[in-house]
Design a protein around this motif. Sequence first.
Motif, PDB file in Angstrom:
ATOM      1  N   HIS A 140       1.050  17.854   7.790  1.00 39.06           N
ATOM      2  CA  HIS A 140       1.273  17.148   6.534  1.00 39.06           C
ATOM      3  C   HIS A 140       1.235  15.645   6.794  1.00 39.06           C
ATOM      4  N   GLU A 141       0.549  14.923   5.925  1.00 41.11           N
ATOM      5  CA  GLU A 141       0.505  13.469   6.014  1.00 41.11           C
ATOM      6  C   GLU A 141       1.614  12.897   5.131  1.00 41.11           C
ATOM      7  N   LEU A 142       2.530  12.174   5.738  1.00 40.81           N
ATOM      8  CA  LEU A 142       3.631  11.558   4.998  1.00 40.81           C
ATOM      9  C   LEU A 142       3.437  10.053   4.948  1.00 40.81           C
ATOM     10  N   SER A 143       3.756   9.469   3.820  1.00 44.79           N
ATOM     11  CA  SER A 143       3.678   8.021   3.663  1.00 44.79           C
ATOM     12  C   SER A 143       5.082   7.464   3.454  1.00 44.79           C
ATOM     13  N   PHE A 144       5.313   6.278   4.000  1.00 44.87           N
ATOM     14  CA  PHE A 144       6.614   5.626   3.899  1.00 44.87           C
ATOM     15  C   PHE A 144       6.455   4.260   3.256  1.00 44.87           C
ATOM     16  N   GLN A 145       7.313   3.968   2.337  1.00 45.38           N
ATOM     17  CA  GLN A 145       7.359   2.619   1.774  1.00 45.38           C
ATOM     18  C   GLN A 145       8.538   1.881   2.393  1.00 45.38           C
ATOM     19  N   GLY A 146       8.698   0.632   2.032  1.00 45.99           N
ATOM     20  CA  GLY A 146       9.835  -0.123   2.539  1.00 45.99           C
ATOM     21  C   GLY A 146      11.153   0.526   2.155  1.00 45.99           C
ATOM     22  N   SER A 147      12.177   0.283   2.960  1.00 46.99           N
ATOM     23  CA  SER A 147      13.530   0.832   2.739  1.00 46.99           C
ATOM     24  C   SER A 147      13.563   2.353   2.873  1.00 46.99           C
TER      25      SER A 147
END
Length: 283
Positions: free
Chosen positions: A59-66
């Motif tokens: 699975h490809e997970l994306s992270f934003q700030g915080s």
Amino acid sequence: MKDIPVHQLKERVNTGLEIWHFVAGEVLDEEDTLGAHRDDHYIFFVVEKGTASLMIDFHELSFQGSSLYYILPGQVHHRIRSEVAHGWFIAIDAMLIAPDYRNVFETQLLLQQPFLLSEVQLKQCNDVLCLLQAKYLEDEPGPFYLPVVHSLLQSFVGMAASCYSGAGGLQFAMSRPVQLAHQFKKLLAENIRQIKSPSAYASMLNVSETYLNEALKKATGLSVSYWIQQEVMLEAKRLLFYSQMSIKEIAHNLGYMDHTYFSRIFKKSEGNTPLLFRVNYRK
């Protein structure tokens, strides 16, 4: 077929901890650019700002700030892609994760989701991690260096567990092998001192030993025997580090009447005798 490599934290550090702060634009050395692999330890990420992504268990997970995220021992993943992100990387020996915290992290779903930190939570994490890194990187560690480092580490892990203990919502349905793996790991943590037989755990779960082994390999890539040994060693290391029990007492506590046999299997697994492990970790 080549097995997926398992990276061991003890081959890189002897403190049970690795921590660094990454910033946008950093280029990793080629030797540090890891392909798909498993780790025998926990990894936590705190992405302060920017964006990052990670391929984990297909699975490809994306992270934003915080964002806060963690990877469990045994999960297959690639190195985080963080070229346009600022944040923290923390690798932690499973021995240093308290049972209550492990229960929070390990009873999440098939794929744990990033946790969005509030402004206050992000500042608290950043403050603790800055202090932890400063202490960890001291040029001349003084008395009680490791206990202080580990105490600061516990503060961060406790905050992370607190975040995830209140997080819910099914994101991915669990397959039968994953469900069985979770049930097995729960039984293992509860019974490891008395029960070390794969067939006994299979019986408790009402499945055959062969099926349990196949399910564990499918869910984690590792066998029932491997997880039993890991749990024994994890409990042994905790007792060696946190208790004042003798090696003989620890062996008996873990169900080994012959403490010399216990010492042999510990050395075979960890590369050090129980006594040397205790001395090294309590420096």
